[in-house]
Motif scaffolding. Sequence first.
Motif, PDB file in Angstrom:
ATOM      1  N   ASN A 296      15.414  18.214 -12.472  1.00 51.28           N
ATOM      2  CA  ASN A 296      13.966  17.991 -12.361  1.00 51.28           C
ATOM      3  C   ASN A 296      13.248  18.030 -13.706  1.00 51.28           C
ATOM      4  N   GLY A 297      13.877  18.584 -14.726  1.00 53.92           N
ATOM      5  CA  GLY A 297      13.236  18.658 -16.030  1.00 53.92           C
ATOM      6  C   GLY A 297      13.147  17.313 -16.730  1.00 53.92           C
ATOM      7  N   ASN A 298      13.897  16.337 -16.254  1.00 60.01           N
ATOM      8  CA  ASN A 298      13.925  15.037 -16.919  1.00 60.01           C
ATOM      9  C   ASN A 298      13.275  13.942 -16.074  1.00 60.01           C
ATOM     10  N   SER A 299      12.249  14.286 -15.347  1.00 54.09           N
ATOM     11  CA  SER A 299      11.573  13.259 -14.551  1.00 54.09           C
ATOM     12  C   SER A 299      10.062  13.425 -14.675  1.00 54.09           C
ATOM     13  N   SER A 300       9.382  12.326 -14.518  1.00 51.64           N
ATOM     14  CA  SER A 300       7.925  12.361 -14.564  1.00 51.64           C
ATOM     15  C   SER A 300       7.384  12.741 -13.188  1.00 51.64           C
ATOM     16  N   ASN A 301       6.087  12.934 -13.131  1.00 56.74           N
ATOM     17  CA  ASN A 301       5.438  13.191 -11.842  1.00 56.74           C
ATOM     18  C   ASN A 301       5.384  11.899 -11.043  1.00 56.74           C
ATOM     19  N   TRP A 302       5.293  12.035  -9.717  1.00 58.74           N
ATOM     20  CA  TRP A 302       5.125  10.867  -8.860  1.00 58.74           C
ATOM     21  C   TRP A 302       3.714  10.318  -9.045  1.00 58.74           C
ATOM     22  N   ASN A 303       3.599   9.015  -9.248  1.00 55.49           N
ATOM     23  CA  ASN A 303       2.311   8.348  -9.398  1.00 55.49           C
ATOM     24  C   ASN A 303       2.224   7.182  -8.433  1.00 55.49           C
ATOM     25  N   GLN A 304       1.045   7.012  -7.850  1.00 53.86           N
ATOM     26  CA  GLN A 304       0.853   5.901  -6.925  1.00 53.86           C
ATOM     27  C   GLN A 304       0.733   4.595  -7.701  1.00 53.86           C
ATOM     28  N   ILE A 305       1.383   3.561  -7.178  1.00 56.45           N
ATOM     29  CA  ILE A 305       1.325   2.242  -7.795  1.00 56.45           C
ATOM     30  C   ILE A 305       0.141   1.503  -7.196  1.00 56.45           C
ATOM     31  N   GLU A 306      -0.802   1.155  -8.041  1.00 58.69           N
ATOM     32  CA  GLU A 306      -1.990   0.436  -7.584  1.00 58.69           C
ATOM     33  C   GLU A 306      -1.722  -1.061  -7.494  1.00 58.69           C
ATOM     34  N   ASN A 307      -0.996  -1.589  -8.457  1.00 60.14           N
ATOM     35  CA  ASN A 307      -0.782  -3.028  -8.559  1.00 60.14           C
ATOM     36  C   ASN A 307       0.672  -3.315  -8.894  1.00 60.14           C
ATOM     37  N   GLY A 308       1.012  -4.573  -8.824  1.00 59.91           N
ATOM     38  CA  GLY A 308       2.339  -5.003  -9.206  1.00 59.91           C
ATOM     39  C   GLY A 308       3.294  -5.011  -8.035  1.00 59.91           C
TER      40      GLY A 308
ATOM     41  N   THR B 274       0.833  -1.210   0.000  1.00 62.30           N
ATOM     42  CA  THR B 274       0.000   0.000   0.000  1.00 62.30           C
ATOM     43  C   THR B 274       0.862   1.252   0.000  1.00 62.30           C
ATOM     44  N   GLY B 275       0.336   2.285  -0.592  1.00 61.65           N
ATOM     45  CA  GLY B 275       0.949   3.611  -0.525  1.00 61.65           C
ATOM     46  C   GLY B 275       2.308   3.740  -1.179  1.00 61.65           C
ATOM     47  N   ARG B 276       2.554   2.990  -2.256  1.00 67.29           N
ATOM     48  CA  ARG B 276       3.837   3.098  -2.945  1.00 67.29           C
ATOM     49  C   ARG B 276       3.713   4.047  -4.134  1.00 67.29           C
ATOM     50  N   PHE B 277       4.782   4.805  -4.368  1.00 71.61           N
ATOM     51  CA  PHE B 277       4.822   5.757  -5.470  1.00 71.61           C
ATOM     52  C   PHE B 277       6.069   5.511  -6.309  1.00 71.61           C
TER      53      PHE B 277
END
Length: 96
Positions: free
Chosen positions: A70-82, A56-59
């Motif tokens: 910082n220009g070469n990174s995506s936004n933080w997204n929560q991992i639902e599965n996997g 739970t609660g992994r990003f």
Amino acid sequence: MINGISTAWNDKLVVGGIFCDLQKAFDCVNHEILMDKLEFYGIQGKFCSLIKSHLTGRFQRVLLGNSNDNGNSSNWNQIENGSILGPLLFLIYVYK
């Protein structure tokens, strides 16, 4: 398995097969039921808490190049599965 299929094919027998792709099977696992099963099999305390926090609660984000840029990174997204533990936890989940 391949030898058996080849032998049956050469003997002109009917050959059939059912194949299931379980690669994403862990993504469908109910985490509450999984945690109950882990506790049933004796996984308790800090280790149980560690697995629960892992589920739970992994990003994550994708980073290209230097971590200071910082220009070469995506936004933080929560991992639902996997999970790298997915195959092992799935076997525990489906075991009676």
